[in-house]
Design a protein around this motif. Structure first.
Motif, mmCIF file in Angstrom:
data_model
loop_
_atom_site.group_PDB
_atom_site.id
_atom_site.type_symbol
_atom_site.label_atom_id
_atom_site.label_comp_id
_atom_site.label_asym_id
_atom_site.label_seq_id
_atom_site.Cartn_x
_atom_site.Cartn_y
_atom_site.Cartn_z
ATOM 1 N N ARG A 94 -5.143 107.405 103.176
ATOM 2 C CA ARG A 94 -5.385 107.885 101.806
ATOM 3 C C ARG A 94 -6.778 107.457 101.369
ATOM 4 N NH1 ARG A 94 -1.130 106.883 97.280
ATOM 5 N NH2 ARG A 94 -2.527 108.434 96.370
ATOM 6 N N TYR A 95 -7.426 108.310 100.597
ATOM 7 C CA TYR A 95 -8.796 108.076 100.164
ATOM 8 C C TYR A 95 -8.850 108.008 98.639
ATOM 9 C CZ TYR A 95 -9.948 109.487 104.943
ATOM 10 O OH TYR A 95 -10.024 109.578 106.310
ATOM 11 N N PHE A 96 -9.628 107.041 98.152
ATOM 12 C CA PHE A 96 -9.818 106.872 96.715
ATOM 13 C C PHE A 96 -11.313 106.791 96.441
ATOM 14 C CE2 PHE A 96 -5.802 105.061 97.972
ATOM 15 C CZ PHE A 96 -4.906 105.568 97.053
ATOM 16 N N LEU A 97 -11.795 107.657 95.570
ATOM 17 C CA LEU A 97 -13.207 107.702 95.224
ATOM 18 C C LEU A 97 -13.412 106.929 93.934
ATOM 19 C CD1 LEU A 97 -15.542 109.121 96.708
ATOM 20 C CD2 LEU A 97 -15.342 110.996 95.065
ATOM 21 N N ILE A 98 -14.284 105.922 93.960
ATOM 22 C CA ILE A 98 -14.493 105.012 92.839
ATOM 23 C C ILE A 98 -15.880 105.251 92.246
ATOM 24 C CG2 ILE A 98 -14.497 102.609 92.099
ATOM 25 C CD1 ILE A 98 -11.831 103.500 93.273
ATOM 26 N N PRO A 99 -15.998 105.470 90.930
ATOM 27 C CA PRO A 99 -17.313 105.731 90.339
ATOM 28 C C PRO A 99 -18.195 104.491 90.328
ATOM 29 C CG PRO A 99 -15.662 105.500 88.620
ATOM 30 C CD PRO A 99 -14.919 105.486 89.928
ATOM 31 N N THR A 100 -19.497 104.709 90.341
ATOM 32 C CA THR A 100 -20.489 103.641 90.204
ATOM 33 C C THR A 100 -21.408 103.971 89.039
ATOM 34 O OG1 THR A 100 -22.167 104.631 91.647
ATOM 35 C CG2 THR A 100 -20.426 103.334 92.707
ATOM 36 N N PHE A 101 -22.317 103.064 88.737
ATOM 37 C CA PHE A 101 -23.292 103.303 87.668
ATOM 38 C C PHE A 101 -24.164 104.506 87.992
ATOM 39 C CE2 PHE A 101 -27.521 102.609 85.827
ATOM 40 C CZ PHE A 101 -27.191 102.471 84.484
ATOM 41 N N ILE B 62 -15.916 104.333 98.257
ATOM 42 C CA ILE B 62 -14.703 104.889 98.848
ATOM 43 C C ILE B 62 -13.794 103.743 99.282
ATOM 44 C CG2 ILE B 62 -13.725 106.395 100.622
ATOM 45 C CD1 ILE B 62 -16.496 107.624 100.966
ATOM 46 N N VAL B 63 -12.541 103.850 98.922
ATOM 47 C CA VAL B 63 -11.515 102.957 99.442
ATOM 48 C C VAL B 63 -10.575 103.809 100.279
ATOM 49 C CG1 VAL B 63 -9.621 101.385 98.928
ATOM 50 C CG2 VAL B 63 -11.657 101.398 97.479
ATOM 51 N N LYS B 64 -10.510 103.497 101.555
ATOM 52 C CA LYS B 64 -9.603 104.193 102.462
ATOM 53 C C LYS B 64 -8.459 103.250 102.815
ATOM 54 C CE LYS B 64 -9.443 106.089 107.191
ATOM 55 N NZ LYS B 64 -10.265 106.414 108.386
ATOM 56 N N ARG B 65 -7.259 103.648 102.417
ATOM 57 C CA ARG B 65 -6.072 102.846 102.754
ATOM 58 C C ARG B 65 -5.437 103.460 103.999
ATOM 59 N NH1 ARG B 65 -2.575 100.108 99.046
ATOM 60 N NH2 ARG B 65 -3.233 101.530 97.393
ATOM 61 N N ARG B 66 -5.490 102.711 105.091
ATOM 62 C CA ARG B 66 -4.927 103.222 106.335
ATOM 63 C C ARG B 66 -3.403 103.153 106.308
ATOM 64 N NH1 ARG B 66 -8.356 100.288 110.968
ATOM 65 N NH2 ARG B 66 -6.343 99.230 111.045
ATOM 66 N N SER B 67 -2.803 103.882 107.212
ATOM 67 C CA SER B 67 -1.347 103.929 107.269
ATOM 68 C C SER B 67 -0.736 102.566 107.594
ATOM 69 C CB SER B 67 -0.897 104.957 108.304
ATOM 70 O OG SER B 67 -1.480 104.689 109.575
ATOM 71 N N ILE C 20 -10.470 100.271 104.571
ATOM 72 C CA ILE C 20 -11.842 100.485 105.010
ATOM 73 C C ILE C 20 -12.645 100.884 103.786
ATOM 74 C CG2 ILE C 20 -13.384 101.785 106.527
ATOM 75 C CD1 ILE C 20 -11.094 102.196 108.427
ATOM 76 N N LEU C 21 -13.774 100.228 103.589
ATOM 77 C CA LEU C 21 -14.606 100.455 102.408
ATOM 78 C C LEU C 21 -15.877 101.182 102.795
ATOM 79 C CD1 LEU C 21 -13.064 99.217 100.078
ATOM 80 C CD2 LEU C 21 -12.896 97.690 102.072
ATOM 81 N N GLY C 22 -16.303 102.063 101.927
ATOM 82 C CA GLY C 22 -17.501 102.821 102.232
ATOM 83 C C GLY C 22 -18.211 103.317 100.991
ATOM 84 N N GLU C 23 -19.252 104.080 101.226
ATOM 85 C CA GLU C 23 -20.047 104.685 100.155
ATOM 86 C C GLU C 23 -20.160 106.180 100.422
ATOM 87 O OE1 GLU C 23 -23.760 102.670 100.331
ATOM 88 O OE2 GLU C 23 -22.974 100.775 99.528
ATOM 89 N N TYR C 24 -20.165 106.943 99.344
ATOM 90 C CA TYR C 24 -20.358 108.390 99.456
ATOM 91 C C TYR C 24 -21.610 108.755 98.664
ATOM 92 C CZ TYR C 24 -19.339 113.380 99.613
ATOM 93 O OH TYR C 24 -19.414 114.742 99.848
ATOM 94 N N ARG C 25 -22.612 109.222 99.386
ATOM 95 C CA ARG C 25 -23.886 109.544 98.758
ATOM 96 C C ARG C 25 -24.520 110.703 99.549
ATOM 97 N NH1 ARG C 25 -27.432 105.698 96.036
ATOM 98 N NH2 ARG C 25 -25.971 104.088 96.792
ATOM 99 N N ASN C 26 -25.093 111.647 98.811
ATOM 100 C CA ASN C 26 -25.741 112.810 99.452
ATOM 101 C C ASN C 26 -24.787 113.538 100.401
ATOM 102 O OD1 ASN C 26 -28.205 112.182 98.157
ATOM 103 N ND2 ASN C 26 -28.719 110.728 99.792
ATOM 104 N N ARG C 27 -23.530 113.647 99.963
ATOM 105 C CA ARG C 27 -22.496 114.363 100.709
ATOM 106 C C ARG C 27 -22.195 113.731 102.069
ATOM 107 N NH1 ARG C 27 -24.058 120.774 99.674
ATOM 108 N NH2 ARG C 27 -24.110 120.660 97.394
ATOM 109 N N ARG C 28 -22.463 112.457 102.190
ATOM 110 C CA ARG C 28 -22.224 111.766 103.454
ATOM 111 C C ARG C 28 -21.434 110.486 103.216
ATOM 112 N NH1 ARG C 28 -27.518 110.997 106.997
ATOM 113 N NH2 ARG C 28 -25.863 110.237 108.389
ATOM 114 N N ILE C 29 -20.534 110.186 104.151
ATOM 115 C CA ILE C 29 -19.753 108.954 104.112
ATOM 116 C C ILE C 29 -20.429 107.905 104.979
ATOM 117 C CG2 ILE C 29 -17.568 107.869 104.723
ATOM 118 C CD1 ILE C 29 -16.202 110.536 104.268
#
Length: 326
Positions: free
Chosen positions: A199-206, A213-218, A223-232
């Motif tokens: 499952r994926y959760f998109l978290i806003p920033t300033f 991005i918070v990815k909750r695995r099964s 797994i934590l990440g960033e989404y910027r310029n249409r890229r993970i």
């Protein structure tokens, strides 16, 4: 939202109230409404005083009962009653209406943040957090500042300025909600490591163009990440510990309060000569490669608590708050 944003919204709603002819034609009513909307826009956060009781009490209850459906009515009644005692002879219905708008708008805007509220109480104790608007949104804050300044220097009438402001913000909220949904619903397609049950959760920033991005695995890990310029870009992986000490820590009141609030908690276990350190972290809040929102319990070899801490803290300060040498 943060207190500063709620404050400028209070002034903004006082300006919007000038669309009410009774408010616009009577300076005393306008003054009472101004006080009411400013106080009403802050009232649900008066539970911040729970910090003086304990961090655990604050974390468990902040934005809880004070943001509930009954509380909106109670805050409106109390503030209106106080205004009637100070400003006698004013139309109670008009005052109560704008106080209610301020209180309800506070709760409504908090639903869009990551922290969330229990706005559905008493029907549900679920924390509602839509993860759409950052706790401090520059668009919302600065647009209010511009509108209030324009009003204060008499460049335009409030009956014109503030309906335009809130029409703009209504469009902005709709756009952010749609944009968030569109991006979040497509994340699994962009992740080559996607597996069934993730499952994926998109978290806003300033930054309006950047998201966390918070990815909750099964398997329950994150797994934590960033989404910027249409890229993970994945930046960290957090494995949640499974151990009797972790289960024992859940019985501690600080951890219980933490888990009551957060559905993104993950436990880390460290073994020591004297026992165990169980550190629960809310993985939504990642700052400078750390997770500063934590609940920590130190347990001896018999899994009895030695010390604990819950709240926001840096890695360097945490050790100073716990008695054991960790």
């Amino acid at each position: 939202m943060d207190s500063g944003t709620h404050l400028v919204i209070g002034f903004g709603l006082a300006g919007l109230a000038y669309i009410d002819p009774i408010v616009a034609s009577n300076p005393a009513v306008a003054t009472a409404v101004l006080v009411g909307t400013v106080v009403g826009s802050q009232a649900p956060d008066f539970d911040t005083l729970l910090r003086f009781k304990s961090n655990a009490s604050y974390i468990k209850n902040h934005r809880g009962l004070s943001h509930s459906l009954p509380a909106v009515v109670i805050w409106t009644g109390l503030i209106t009653l106080a205004l009637m005692l100070v400003f006698q002879g004013l139309p109670v219905g008009h005052i109560a209406l704008w106080v209610f708008v301020a209180v309800a708008f506070h709760v409504f805007t908090d639903l869009f943040n990551t922290y969330g509220t229990q706005a559905l109480r008493p029907f549900s104790h679920k924390w509602v957090s839509w993860n759409i608007i950052h706790i401090f949104d520059p668009v919302i804050f600065l647009s209010h500042i511009v509108a209030i300044f324009t009003w204060s220097v008499h460049l335009a009438r409030p009956q014109i300025i503030f309906p335009l402001l809130y029409a703009f913000l209504a469009v902005y909220y709709v756009w952010r909600s749609w944009h968030h949904y569109r991006l979040e619903s497509r994340l699994y397609q962009q992740d080559p490591q996607y597996a069934d049950g993730d499952r994926y959760f998109l978290i806003p920033t300033f930054n309006l163009q950047a998201w966390q991005i918070v990815k909750r695995r099964s398997d329950g890990h994150f797994i934590l990440g960033e989404y910027r310029n249409r890229r993970i870009q994945w930046v960290d992986e957090v494995a949640c510990a499974v151990h009797p000490a972790v289960e024992a820590s859940k019985l501690h009141k600080n951890v219980a309060a933490f888990l009551y609030f957060s559905s993104f908690a993950c436990a880390e276990l460290r073994s020591h000569e004297w026992g165990y350190e169980v550190r629960w972290a809310d993985v939504r809040y990642r700052h400078r490669k750390q997770y500063p929102f934590v609940a920590v319990v130190l347990l001896d070899q018999e899994l009895q608590p030695i010390d604990s801490y819950v709240g926001w803290v840096s890695e360097t300060r945490l050790g100073k708050k716990l008695r054991a040498n960790t």
